[in-house]
Design a protein around this motif. Structure first.
Motif, PDB file in Angstrom:
ATOM      1  N   LEU A 194       1.229  -1.235   0.623  1.00 44.76           N
ATOM      2  CA  LEU A 194       0.051  -0.437   0.415  1.00 44.76           C
ATOM      3  C   LEU A 194       0.885   0.738   0.078  1.00 44.76           C
ATOM      4  O   LEU A 194       0.227   2.048  -0.480  1.00 44.76           O
ATOM      5  CB  LEU A 194      -0.988  -0.152   1.000  1.00 44.76           C
ATOM      6  N   PHE A 195       1.733   1.569   0.639  1.00 45.31           N
ATOM      7  CA  PHE A 195       2.421   2.159   0.446  1.00 45.31           C
ATOM      8  C   PHE A 195       3.552   2.836  -0.177  1.00 45.31           C
ATOM      9  O   PHE A 195       2.999   4.035  -0.814  1.00 45.31           O
ATOM     10  CB  PHE A 195       3.838   1.757   2.058  1.00 45.31           C
ATOM     11  N   LEU A 196       3.536   1.779  -1.021  1.00 41.02           N
ATOM     12  CA  LEU A 196       4.378   1.880  -2.564  1.00 41.02           C
ATOM     13  C   LEU A 196       4.138   2.752  -3.526  1.00 41.02           C
ATOM     14  O   LEU A 196       4.012   3.553  -3.969  1.00 41.02           O
ATOM     15  CB  LEU A 196       5.099   0.346  -3.060  1.00 41.02           C
ATOM     16  N   GLU A 197       1.940   2.019  -2.974  1.00 40.55           N
ATOM     17  CA  GLU A 197       0.948   2.301  -4.340  1.00 40.55           C
ATOM     18  C   GLU A 197       0.648   3.837  -3.905  1.00 40.55           C
ATOM     19  O   GLU A 197       0.133   4.329  -5.354  1.00 40.55           O
ATOM     20  CB  GLU A 197       0.326   1.350  -4.018  1.00 40.55           C
ATOM     21  N   LEU A 198       0.203   3.798  -2.856  1.00 47.10           N
ATOM     22  CA  LEU A 198       0.225   5.685  -2.417  1.00 47.10           C
ATOM     23  C   LEU A 198       1.617   6.189  -2.922  1.00 47.10           C
ATOM     24  O   LEU A 198       0.753   7.790  -3.072  1.00 47.10           O
ATOM     25  CB  LEU A 198       0.206   5.400  -1.142  1.00 47.10           C
ATOM     26  N   ILE A 199       2.624   5.949  -2.383  1.00 41.99           N
ATOM     27  CA  ILE A 199       3.418   7.350  -2.819  1.00 41.99           C
ATOM     28  C   ILE A 199       2.876   7.444  -4.707  1.00 41.99           C
ATOM     29  O   ILE A 199       3.230   8.788  -5.460  1.00 41.99           O
ATOM     30  CB  ILE A 199       4.765   6.398  -2.739  1.00 41.99           C
ATOM     31  N   ARG A 200       3.385   6.005  -4.996  1.00 40.49           N
ATOM     32  CA  ARG A 200       3.796   6.475  -6.268  1.00 40.49           C
ATOM     33  C   ARG A 200       2.557   7.278  -7.258  1.00 40.49           C
ATOM     34  O   ARG A 200       2.308   8.407  -7.876  1.00 40.49           O
ATOM     35  CB  ARG A 200       3.179   4.645  -7.044  1.00 40.49           C
TER      36      ARG A 200
END
Lengths: 154, 154
Positions: free
Chosen positions: A128-134
């Motif tokens: 989720l973290f990576l997706e949100l940053i992206r």
DNA sequence: GAAATTTAATCAGGGCACTGACTATTTCGC
DNA sequence: GCGAAATAGTCAGTGCCCTGATTAAATTTC
């Protein structure tokens, strides 16, 4: 009197996140090759013979910054730079043997570092973290080349 | 051949996030005062009379960097720097009238910018996003002053 | 086919971020 | 009290990151 809580400011947190990453990279991956430099090596492993501007586009560096990074990698003997015979403005880039070797070595360490860096989060949180940053950075990217408004479109 | 997908690398994403923020800050908040400079102003609004090192600690800047930032703010006339009569090593810092005014003005714009920056996410996602960044960077912070292992503690 | 525009790269200049070495001052140990 | 250790700040050096101006080569336009 009207001070603000910076811990709720994404920009401030983004800066702190990058500092944290810088620190970990230095201790776990390399003190000589930086993370942006590795990104350039990686781009040239994926697509050898790219020109300078395109490499910059791939890794998210503007023309000035990519020039500096490439010049440093050239000085270290990790890549070669040749004028494009087809287009005299371009330089074509390719890794040297040493550059390939360095990339292989650092790729392993980088994977380990990423694990440690994200270890405070659960597996689902990591994704989720990576997706949100992206999503946030992709949206802001749209400001660079106008036409795609960030918030609302009439 | 063995190229890696950078879009799953938190360090690379963190860098892109910060670039996106830099861009938005420049267009929506100020071209003169940077985000770290605003953080320093904000720290001094909250606690006037702090010394240089402590301000750096509050906003997450090392002694060298904070010295530069403060020197720039001083040149712009936004803060004053006086030797601590109690401790001749320290400089005590406080905002000028102009510094206070600037902080008030930018605080409003910063709030607006944060909204736009996070607008690609839903309200719940925004809260989660900030929390995840905080947790990752706080954990890595623990590497700076050892004793608190990052991954596991026996 | 020559002039105007676009494009790749460089350069100058400003700012952030770190390390390691140094100076000056204070505090700790004895 | 005095020498050693700790602390605040500066300085030199390296690297990332951006903008705006410039140069050289290609492409477009007329």
């Amino acid at each position: 009197m009207a001070a603000v809580d910076l811990t709720s400011h994404p920009g401030h947190l983004a800066r702190r996140l990058q500092q944290a990453h810088y620190l970990l990279w230095n201790t776990m991956v390399s003190e000589e090759i930086t993370s942006p430099q590795f990104a350039v090596l990686n781009a040239l492993v994926a697509e050898p013979g790219l020109d300078q501007r395109t490499v910059g586009e791939r890794v998210g560096l503007d023309r000035s910054t990519i020039a500096e990074v490439i010049s440093r990698l050239g000085r270290r003997g990790l890549l070669d730079k040749v004028r494009d015979p087809q287009d005299g403005r371009r330089f074509l880039l390719a890794l040297t043997e040493d550059g390939l070797r360095t990339h292989r070595k650092l790729a392993v360490r980088t994977a380990r570092m990423n694990q440690v860096f994200l270890s405070p989060l659960s597996a689902e949180e990591q994704t989720l973290f990576l997706e949100l940053i992206r999503r946030v950075s992709d949206a802001a990217e749209g400001l660079r080349n106008p036409g795609e408004p960030l918030v609302a479109r009439p």
